[in-house]
Write an enzyme that holds these catalytic residues in place. Structure first.
Site, PDB file in Angstrom:
ATOM      1  N   GLY A 151      38.513  34.366  55.543  1.00 11.68           N
ATOM      2  CA  GLY A 151      37.614  35.419  56.348  1.00 11.68           C
ATOM      3  C   GLY A 151      35.789  35.398  56.225  1.00 11.68           C
ATOM      4  O   GLY A 151      34.580  35.400  56.804  1.00 11.68           O
ATOM      5  N   ARG A 152      35.936  35.583  55.209  1.00 10.14           N
ATOM      6  CA  ARG A 152      34.574  35.719  54.438  1.00 10.14           C
ATOM      7  C   ARG A 152      34.624  35.129  52.704  1.00 10.14           C
ATOM      8  O   ARG A 152      33.820  35.655  52.181  1.00 10.14           O
ATOM      9  CB  ARG A 152      34.062  37.810  54.022  1.00 10.14           C
ATOM     10  CG  ARG A 152      35.573  38.312  53.385  1.00 10.14           C
ATOM     11  CD  ARG A 152      35.153  39.211  53.429  1.00 10.14           C
ATOM     12  NE  ARG A 152      36.117  40.151  52.348  1.00 10.14           N
ATOM     13  CZ  ARG A 152      35.855  41.744  52.273  1.00 10.14           C
ATOM     14  NH1 ARG A 152      34.305  42.073  52.064  1.00 10.14           N
ATOM     15  NH2 ARG A 152      36.876  41.833  51.660  1.00 10.14           N
ATOM     16  N   LYS A 187      31.464  34.390  48.177  1.00 11.06           N
ATOM     17  CA  LYS A 187      32.670  35.703  48.570  1.00 11.06           C
ATOM     18  C   LYS A 187      31.289  36.711  49.415  1.00 11.06           C
ATOM     19  O   LYS A 187      30.618  37.212  48.922  1.00 11.06           O
ATOM     20  CB  LYS A 187      33.573  36.779  48.160  1.00 11.06           C
ATOM     21  CG  LYS A 187      33.949  37.397  48.991  1.00 11.06           C
ATOM     22  CD  LYS A 187      36.176  38.149  47.508  1.00 11.06           C
ATOM     23  CE  LYS A 187      36.209  38.966  48.919  1.00 11.06           C
ATOM     24  NZ  LYS A 187      37.562  39.945  47.789  1.00 11.06           N
ATOM     25  N   GLY A 206      32.282  38.552  58.062  1.00  8.53           N
ATOM     26  CA  GLY A 206      32.313  37.419  56.970  1.00  8.53           C
ATOM     27  C   GLY A 206      31.553  38.342  55.961  1.00  8.53           C
ATOM     28  O   GLY A 206      31.341  38.113  54.520  1.00  8.53           O
ATOM     29  N   ARG A 225      32.645  33.574  43.256  1.00  3.44           N
ATOM     30  CA  ARG A 225      33.979  33.442  41.803  1.00  3.44           C
ATOM     31  C   ARG A 225      34.110  32.405  42.016  1.00  3.44           C
ATOM     32  O   ARG A 225      34.233  30.770  42.653  1.00  3.44           O
ATOM     33  CB  ARG A 225      35.045  33.995  42.458  1.00  3.44           C
ATOM     34  CG  ARG A 225      35.417  33.919  44.105  1.00  3.44           C
ATOM     35  CD  ARG A 225      36.319  34.808  44.154  1.00  3.44           C
ATOM     36  NE  ARG A 225      37.070  34.234  45.155  1.00  3.44           N
ATOM     37  CZ  ARG A 225      37.817  35.127  46.234  1.00  3.44           C
ATOM     38  NH1 ARG A 225      38.443  36.600  45.737  1.00  3.44           N
ATOM     39  NH2 ARG A 225      38.169  34.906  47.661  1.00  3.44           N
ATOM     40  N   ASP A 280      49.161  36.503  50.827  1.00  3.94           N
ATOM     41  CA  ASP A 280      47.692  35.424  50.829  1.00  3.94           C
ATOM     42  C   ASP A 280      46.799  36.730  49.529  1.00  3.94           C
ATOM     43  O   ASP A 280      45.663  35.748  49.561  1.00  3.94           O
ATOM     44  CB  ASP A 280      46.692  36.045  52.201  1.00  3.94           C
ATOM     45  CG  ASP A 280      46.578  37.862  52.351  1.00  3.94           C
ATOM     46  OD1 ASP A 280      47.724  38.320  52.805  1.00  3.94           O
ATOM     47  OD2 ASP A 280      46.090  38.200  52.442  1.00  3.94           O
ATOM     48  N   ASN A 281      47.426  37.386  49.072  1.00  5.57           N
ATOM     49  CA  ASN A 281      46.771  37.525  47.967  1.00  5.57           C
ATOM     50  C   ASN A 281      47.131  37.277  46.412  1.00  5.57           C
ATOM     51  O   ASN A 281      46.937  37.907  44.706  1.00  5.57           O
ATOM     52  CB  ASN A 281      46.647  38.820  47.398  1.00  5.57           C
ATOM     53  CG  ASN A 281      45.355  39.465  48.813  1.00  5.57           C
ATOM     54  OD1 ASN A 281      44.197  38.640  49.370  1.00  5.57           O
ATOM     55  ND2 ASN A 281      45.303  40.780  49.245  1.00  5.57           N
ATOM     56  N   ASP A 334      41.693  38.246  44.423  1.00  6.28           N
ATOM     57  CA  ASP A 334      41.307  39.296  45.822  1.00  6.28           C
ATOM     58  C   ASP A 334      41.637  40.535  44.875  1.00  6.28           C
ATOM     59  O   ASP A 334      42.422  40.939  44.931  1.00  6.28           O
ATOM     60  CB  ASP A 334      42.026  38.878  46.780  1.00  6.28           C
ATOM     61  CG  ASP A 334      41.754  37.470  47.711  1.00  6.28           C
ATOM     62  OD1 ASP A 334      40.812  36.834  46.891  1.00  6.28           O
ATOM     63  OD2 ASP A 334      42.314  37.776  48.934  1.00  6.28           O
TER      64      ASP A 334
END
Ligand code: AMP
Ligand code: MG
Length: 509
Positions: free
Chosen positions: A105-106, A125, A138, A188, A268-269, A278
């Site tokens: 998303g970002r 990011k 975002g 990153r 999701d992390n 993350d």
């Protein structure tokens, strides 16, 4: 306006001696995995920090950093020639509940680069909205970006697998969180940013063809030992799942023994490569408290320090469930996941033993470890300082002999002296005939003097918000070598100030 036209006769950025050449590894999977997404310019950008030391590992020379194009590209204000930025789609379980489609998303990936440390994906990011931003802007704020930038490199310095941080740029662009803050873009870098959630996504939408291609692509590029075996996909998936279980177990053992709390261990992390990924409301423990919750949005304590290893196993089950359709049978999947159940305690005991300087395993070690952890928690003893002082005491005993003064600094950490002295006596007995000089030196290489405590990050953030980025650079340099003494920075290895406990870190970033 995004700048995309350049004088192509003059390469604008360099790996040492040659222009950046973007290759396409995993990204060549294309849609539906990766969607072309240009960064959104953030206005007049400036450097907050350049991680030149990591740049060198990637083969970047000074010309790279001095090139104005690098600032433009790493702030999302321009795109390098040949780079085709993408955002990826994933889903996931958040706080134990299926959250459906999420995605980058970002974050946008600029592409993959072949570097001296292998092919690496470069991701911006906070570079503006993507097709997966949902209701988000975002963006990432300077505050949280400094935390991720520093912690990525601190973890690497500690020898813990992690995504890396190459650079941090910022501008005056306002970003609304609880209050108005300003925007930053973090660069990153990792071999890939594939998460458990990527697999969950394609399983959840019933797209088994894409799921197969993703598993195959990830194995082919990042698990060469498995790829070489040329197994049918069902078997390769099981072997891969075992490897991910093993790596996740090792990672959890490393987190636990350095006192690292991630804070948002949603699926999701979780990295498919076993990397720490993350950085949000993370924290290194100050006082040892197994129930510590570092994320102020985590009201149930789902991601409390002591729950992390179980949560990792739960997350592995989500991954296993997602790829089970490729395997066909349940039993091999369960067996692959169960690798974690033996790998984690094994890795954990090995790490504690290393911290204690014990050169060989002994049946009674588990009790010795448990009892010292109880002492630490009963006395709310500072975790990092305890292990460092213990290492120094062992090293000092080698020089001074078995005198009390060698042990005074570590003894002073405990109010309950009787309980401590009992443990100390048993520990010295357990060290037995080990050479204390060698043992102490080895302990000083596994028990860091410096970790990124919340208050250290907070001080650097407050200065940065006033335009002074020097403390970000100082911490970056220090935390790259957390086991060294750095006498000039000894004040950064002390007990946290009283105000540290009032720092509230939430998911807001
Ligand atoms: P996180 O809690 O940071 O792991 O984020 C969870 C999900 O929300 C991911 O899909 C992120 O990409 C997305 N997300 C978080 N913050 C933002 C934001 N400011 N704008 C768009 N998406 C976001
Ligand atoms: Mg995330």
């Amino acid at each position: 306006m995004l700048e995309t036209s350049f004088d192509t006769n003059k390469p604008s950025a360099h790996l040492v001696g040659k222009p950046l050449t973007w290759s396409c590894g995993l990204h060549s999977l294309g849609e539906p995995f990766f969607t072309p997404t240009l960064p959104t310019p953030m206005g007049d950008a400036h450097w907050v920090s350049q991680n030149r030391a990591f740049g060198q590992e990637l083969g970047l020379d000074d010309a790279f950093w001095d090139d104005p194009m690098s600032l433009l590209a790493l702030s999302g204000n321009a795109v390098w020639p040949g780079s085709q930025p993408v955002a990826s789609v994933y889903s996931g379980h958040q706080f134990g509940v299926w959250a459906g489609q999420l995605g980058d998303g970002r974050a946008v990936s600029l592409g993959e680069l072949d570097t001296p440390i292998g092919r690496q994906d470069w991701q911006l990011k906070g570079a503006g909205p993507t097709p997966y931003s949902r209701r988000g802007d975002g963006r990432a704020v300077l505050r949280s970006s400094i935390r991720e930038y520093l912690c990525s490199e601190a973890m690497h310095g500690l020898g813990i697998p992690t995504t890396r941080a190459l650079a941090l740029c910022a501008s005056k662009l306002p970003v609304w969180r609880e209050t108005v803050e300003t925007a930053a873009v973090l660069t990153r870098v990792a071999p890939c940013f594939i998460r458990f959630g990527h697999f969950e996504h394609f399983a959840s939408v019933g797209d088994s063809d894409s799921l197969q291609r993703l598993v195959h692509g990830v194995i082919a590029q990042f698990f060469p030992d498995i790829a070489l075996q040329q197994l049918p996909l069902e078997q390769a998936t099981v072997v891969w799942l075992k490897t991910v279980s093993q790596r996740t177990a090792e990672l959890m053992a490393q987190w636990q023994t350095v006192g690292f709390c991630h804070g948002v261990m949603n699926t999701d992390n979780m990295s498919a490569l076993g990397l720490t990924l993350d950085y949000g409301p993370f924290q290194f423990l100050d006082a040892y408290d197994p129930e510590h919750i570092c994320n102020h949005s985590d009201h149930q304590g789902r991601y409390a320090y002591q729950r992390q290893p179980q949560v990792a196993f739960w997350n592995l089950f989500c991954l296993g469930q997602a790829v089970a359709t490729l395997v066909g049978e349940t039993e091999p999947v369960l067996q692959a996941l169960n690798v974690y159940k033996t790998a984690y305690p094994h890795a954990l005991q090995a790490r504690w033993r290393q911290k204690l300087g014990l050169s060989a395993a002994h049946g009674a070690d588990a009790e010795l470890i448990d009892s010292v952890l109880h002492l630490l928690s009963d006395g709310a003893v500072d975790f990092t300082i305890f292990w460092r002082r213990l290492s120094q005491s062992v090293a000092a005993s080698a020089e001074m002999g078995p005198v009390e003064t060698a042990w005074t600094p570590v003894r002073d950490l405990f109010l309950d002296q009787r309980a401590w002295l009992d443990w100390e006596r048993r520990y010295i007995h357990r060290l037995g005939t080990q050479d204390l000089g060698t043992t102490g030196a080895a302990m000083l290489h596994v028990n860091p003097k410096y970790v990124l405590r919340n208050h250290l990050g907070e001080t650097a953030i407050q200065q940065a918000q006033l335009g002074d980025f020097s403390q970000v650079d100082n911490l970056l340099a220090l935390l790259r070598h957390p086991f060294d003494e750095h006498p000039e920075s000894a004040h950064l290895a002390g007990f946290p100030p009283d105000w540290a406990s009032s720092i509230a870190i939430s998911c807001s970033s």
